[in-house]
Write a protein that holds these residues in place. Sequence first.
Motif, mmCIF file in Angstrom:
data_model
loop_
_atom_site.group_PDB
_atom_site.id
_atom_site.type_symbol
_atom_site.label_atom_id
_atom_site.label_comp_id
_atom_site.label_asym_id
_atom_site.label_seq_id
_atom_site.Cartn_x
_atom_site.Cartn_y
_atom_site.Cartn_z
ATOM 1 N N LEU A 35 -50.184 -0.685 13.970
ATOM 2 C CA LEU A 35 -50.876 0.351 14.749
ATOM 3 C C LEU A 35 -51.654 1.315 13.858
ATOM 4 O O LEU A 35 -51.155 1.766 12.825
ATOM 5 C CB LEU A 35 -49.859 1.124 15.596
ATOM 6 N N ASP A 36 -52.865 1.628 14.293
ATOM 7 C CA ASP A 36 -53.756 2.511 13.530
ATOM 8 C C ASP A 36 -53.922 3.853 14.244
ATOM 9 O O ASP A 36 -54.123 3.887 15.455
ATOM 10 C CB ASP A 36 -55.138 1.874 13.383
ATOM 11 N N ARG A 208 -70.087 11.293 10.581
ATOM 12 C CA ARG A 208 -71.211 11.265 9.654
ATOM 13 C C ARG A 208 -70.688 11.464 8.237
ATOM 14 O O ARG A 208 -69.952 12.417 7.973
ATOM 15 C CB ARG A 208 -72.221 12.363 10.000
ATOM 16 N N ASP A 209 -71.063 10.551 7.370
ATOM 17 C CA ASP A 209 -70.762 10.691 5.950
ATOM 18 C C ASP A 209 -71.709 11.758 5.417
ATOM 19 O O ASP A 209 -72.926 11.562 5.383
ATOM 20 C CB ASP A 209 -70.991 9.339 5.259
ATOM 21 N N MET A 210 -71.161 12.898 5.037
ATOM 22 C CA MET A 210 -72.006 14.036 4.695
ATOM 23 C C MET A 210 -72.665 13.906 3.319
ATOM 24 O O MET A 210 -73.497 14.724 2.951
ATOM 25 C CB MET A 210 -71.173 15.324 4.770
ATOM 26 N N VAL A 211 -72.286 12.869 2.562
ATOM 27 C CA VAL A 211 -72.928 12.639 1.270
ATOM 28 C C VAL A 211 -74.160 11.753 1.444
ATOM 29 O O VAL A 211 -75.243 12.058 0.958
ATOM 30 C CB VAL A 211 -71.939 12.012 0.263
ATOM 31 N N THR A 212 -73.993 10.654 2.170
ATOM 32 C CA THR A 212 -75.114 9.720 2.338
ATOM 33 C C THR A 212 -75.872 9.964 3.641
ATOM 34 O O THR A 212 -76.986 9.488 3.806
ATOM 35 C CB THR A 212 -74.596 8.272 2.381
ATOM 36 N N GLY A 213 -75.249 10.662 4.565
ATOM 37 C CA GLY A 213 -75.862 10.884 5.876
ATOM 38 C C GLY A 213 -75.663 9.733 6.844
ATOM 39 O O GLY A 213 -76.105 9.792 7.991
ATOM 40 N N GLU A 214 -74.960 8.705 6.382
ATOM 41 C CA GLU A 214 -74.750 7.534 7.238
ATOM 42 C C GLU A 214 -73.847 7.872 8.432
ATOM 43 O O GLU A 214 -72.864 8.608 8.292
ATOM 44 C CB GLU A 214 -74.093 6.426 6.394
ATOM 45 N N ILE A 215 -74.202 7.337 9.601
ATOM 46 C CA ILE A 215 -73.367 7.518 10.792
ATOM 47 C C ILE A 215 -72.457 6.286 10.888
ATOM 48 O O ILE A 215 -72.944 5.159 10.919
ATOM 49 C CB ILE A 215 -74.230 7.630 12.076
ATOM 50 N N LYS A 216 -71.141 6.521 10.930
ATOM 51 C CA LYS A 216 -70.197 5.399 10.832
ATOM 52 C C LYS A 216 -69.250 5.329 12.031
ATOM 53 O O LYS A 216 -68.947 6.339 12.643
ATOM 54 C CB LYS A 216 -69.345 5.548 9.573
ATOM 55 N N ARG A 217 -68.740 4.138 12.292
ATOM 56 C CA ARG A 217 -67.786 3.920 13.388
ATOM 57 C C ARG A 217 -66.382 3.681 12.819
ATOM 58 O O ARG A 217 -66.235 2.926 11.865
ATOM 59 C CB ARG A 217 -68.181 2.669 14.189
ATOM 60 N N TYR A 218 -65.394 4.289 13.435
ATOM 61 C CA TYR A 218 -63.999 4.087 13.040
ATOM 62 C C TYR A 218 -63.163 3.842 14.287
ATOM 63 O O TYR A 218 -63.247 4.627 15.231
ATOM 64 C CB TYR A 218 -63.452 5.315 12.312
ATOM 65 N N SER A 219 -62.367 2.789 14.280
ATOM 66 C CA SER A 219 -61.540 2.519 15.466
ATOM 67 C C SER A 219 -60.055 2.678 15.152
ATOM 68 O O SER A 219 -59.644 2.624 13.986
ATOM 69 C CB SER A 219 -61.811 1.112 15.998
ATOM 70 N N ALA A 220 -59.274 2.912 16.187
ATOM 71 C CA ALA A 220 -57.819 3.051 16.032
ATOM 72 C C ALA A 220 -57.167 2.929 17.396
ATOM 73 O O ALA A 220 -57.849 2.903 18.421
ATOM 74 C CB ALA A 220 -57.476 4.399 15.414
ATOM 75 N N HIS A 221 -55.827 2.884 17.394
ATOM 76 C CA HIS A 221 -55.106 2.840 18.671
ATOM 77 C C HIS A 221 -54.972 4.222 19.281
ATOM 78 O O HIS A 221 -54.735 4.357 20.476
ATOM 79 C CB HIS A 221 -53.719 2.218 18.480
ATOM 80 N N MET A 473 -49.072 -4.724 21.445
ATOM 81 C CA MET A 473 -49.647 -6.063 21.580
ATOM 82 C C MET A 473 -51.168 -6.055 21.459
ATOM 83 O O MET A 473 -51.802 -7.103 21.498
ATOM 84 C CB MET A 473 -49.259 -6.664 22.944
ATOM 85 N N LYS A 474 -51.749 -4.860 21.350
ATOM 86 C CA LYS A 474 -53.221 -4.790 21.348
ATOM 87 C C LYS A 474 -53.765 -4.774 19.922
ATOM 88 O O LYS A 474 -53.274 -4.024 19.086
ATOM 89 C CB LYS A 474 -53.669 -3.537 22.110
ATOM 90 N N PRO A 475 -54.773 -5.572 19.653
ATOM 91 C CA PRO A 475 -55.361 -5.536 18.311
ATOM 92 C C PRO A 475 -56.140 -4.224 18.106
ATOM 93 O O PRO A 475 -56.461 -3.535 19.069
ATOM 94 C CB PRO A 475 -56.314 -6.732 18.313
ATOM 95 N N LYS A 476 -56.410 -3.913 16.860
ATOM 96 C CA LYS A 476 -57.235 -2.744 16.558
ATOM 97 C C LYS A 476 -58.586 -2.940 17.236
ATOM 98 O O LYS A 476 -59.193 -4.007 17.112
ATOM 99 C CB LYS A 476 -57.399 -2.653 15.040
#
Lengths: 646, 254
Positions: A35-36, A208-221, A473-476
């Motif tokens: 679990l994340d 948002r990665d404040m160093v590169t400015g990249e917008i990123k996705r993060y998933s979890a339970h 039972m659920k995957p990330k």
Amino acid sequence: MSQIQSNIPSGPLTEKWTQHKANLKVVSPANKRKLDVIVVGTGLAGASASSSLAELGYNVTTFCYQDSPRRAHSVAAQGGINAAKNYQNDNDSVYRLFMDTIKGGDYRSREANVYRLAEVSNLIIDQCVAQGVPFAREYGGLLDNRSFGGSLVSRTFYARGQTGQQLLIGAYGALSRQVGLGTVKLETRHEMLDLVVIDGVARGIIARDMVTGEIKRYSAHAVVIATGGYGNVFFLSTNAMGSNGSAMWQAYKKGAYVSNPSFVQIHPTCIPVHGDQQSKLTLMSESLRNDGRVWVPKKMEDVERLRKGAVKPSQIPDEDRDFYLERRYPTYGNLVPRDVASRAAKERCDAGFGVNETGKAVFLDFKYAIKRLGKSVVEARYGNLFQMYEKIADVNPYEEPMQIYPAIHYTMGGLWVDYNLMTNIPGLFAIGEANFSDHGANRLGASALMQGLADGYFVLPYTIGEFLAGEIMKPKPDVNHEAFVAAEKDVLERAEKLINIKGELPVDHFHKELGKIMWNKVGMSRNEKGMTEAIDDIKKLKSEFWKNVRVPGKVGELNQEIEKAMRVADYFEIGELMALDGLERNESCGGHFREESVTEDGETLRNDEIGCYVSLWQHKDVNVAPQLIKEPLIFENVELSQRSYK
Amino acid sequence: MATDNILKNLILKVWRQASPKDKGKFVTYTIQNVSTGSSFFEMLDLLNDDLIRKGDEPVAFDHDCREGICGTCSLFINGKPHGPDNLITTCQLHMRKFKEGETITIEPWRSAAFPVMKDLIVDRNAFEKIIQAGGFVSVNTGGIPDANAIPIAHDAAEESMDAAQCIGCGACVAACKNASAMLFVAAKVSHLALLPQGKTEATRRAKAMVAKMDELGFGNCTNTGACEAECPKGISIANIARLNREFLVAKFQD
């Protein structure tokens, strides 16, 4: 009331938490590994939750906008942390801490939550000592205590005037240990800009990665919001410059309820504003009121002489000093709760007795403490605060009194949570200052640290299991799910839109203007007319912002202006909801002082007929008014009475 | 409060560097009407306000609490970490310390261990790695005896607190001609070694943190004392002696 499931356990108050824990689901060690959990924020709540969850075996990813978790603004808390240890043998108890907190919050918090907080308070002190927090000690080697406002016992543990720093270093150490062990993935200089909800369940964030400015996705339970308060809506506050309300606000826009947003704490002892170039306000710890006496001159001619610099404060004789807190509140004296002390200072300044050029300052005097205890004792207790004051104000507080004035400090309102600290969005939790739950309409001093650590060390690690047990039972979740794609696109579009306005005025200009509206109309004293105007003023300012702000640079780079612009865009909306909430609550309670609801001697007048509720605001659509739902506050153990500190 | 005056003109020589790879250079700006009651960052806010209104890029700098405790701010001001005043961070520095017409040189921390990211912002992640290597007491949440179960002598707690005050700003490294992180590591080792709770794993901690420090390319300590002189929290180099002692014990145990 089917919409509100506060999940407060039944049974006697003293048994609720014990019984509830016994009934909570537990996830096996083997399943925890699958679990994340995402934790946003690394103050006392976020750092303690991250480390505790990782120790249990969950996979944790923790975010902070600072370059290190150790910099979160819990670090700035000065005076101390409360616990019901009764080490001083002054008849303290879990029940007394509970009662003080309920009364201090002016009967606008949940009984069950507050009792649990008082119950786990003692465990926190044990935990912190084990981590190596160097609390102040008596010569016999046992822990020392001091007093804080709103209490008649000494239950505050402290590490000089840097208690928040030391507690945070303890939690940061625990977190860093888990990072080193590989159980926590740490993303510093990352800011959460959206919540991702799939099938009604919180499944991740966009950051948002404040160093590169990249917008990123993060998933979890599950997602835990521990991002503190939104006091910076006022521009000038004791919050750090980067502290913001965007995580809460984006969750709100995804359906999470925001509760009691108008409940803001104004701290009585801050260094006064010096002028238009001011960017933030510095707190002088409430602990100073243990030994400092608050006063203004009795005679107007002394006020005038002070303002001209014709006389030093120390030259005004005792008989010409108005110790107005001791005069009005003989039982609690200088240790009345914060809202009471703030309003009393405002009352004297409004009457013309403010002691500096702006008329917005009162004295906090240590002359008497130095005479009673000696300079070395005062220095040992408050040395770092005195040094801090001297560096900012250029006045030696050992010789002349400090000048202080109230300032925005803490927000009692926040994301609505149930007894498990889960919001109405399954899988989304809110802890510490970011939730609304424990402090009612006014927080007592030294209780923010207590609540942050209670939630992170001893409540969430238990209650999150109830939700996560159903997830084994659920995957990330897949970050390529359309909800992630859409949320990322939305964030990017918002940011690009701000850059492309290419107007004329910097973000700070709008933020300062918003702050003025909020302070004047939704600040220490509020009325229907002012708050109605505030909503209108904010709407106009917001529209001007979206037409005329200038945000230089690009989204995809280190760009401090876009960071600010995204936060301020949310502040307009948060400010508007604060005013709306204040308007709806047509009674005075705690820090919410409605001029229409006042006792004969100028104190807050609660109206329990209409006011015994928690407000839950539900976002509708951009141009549709939010819906107000009320959770009734039911007091089974406490008799509601008019708060008195006389 | 002291009476504030206005500094009509100041000249700022500011380090501008677009990215880590950019060579970087000083750019000179003038700034008008700064209140002596303003903090150094409030002066930089004014500069940035002016730059943005003119259509230029504002100067990037790290700051957060603005009350001297979070350790986010840095800056070499006129050649000194955290500027000309003692025992403060840059955010606590006030403009009353400067004179009318003065030229103020503003640079980032200069240390190989802290690479410049943009303008005045540096990367201090190396400090995180050192703490992660051992800067803690290895206890989990829960199952802890009563806080008063182990008495701690008043003076030991105070001495530990002296070291524990470190804010992790990096001024010690920036001030050191060898870019040594010894004061930072020593402060943490002392904070914990002085308490019974931290004593148990004191040698292991010292060894792990020193090994990480060496691995990250910080320089050696040659006892110049520059770190102590520039530390905004006045952390003593006596802590370095304690670290060396713990480290020596660790060596003997090997």
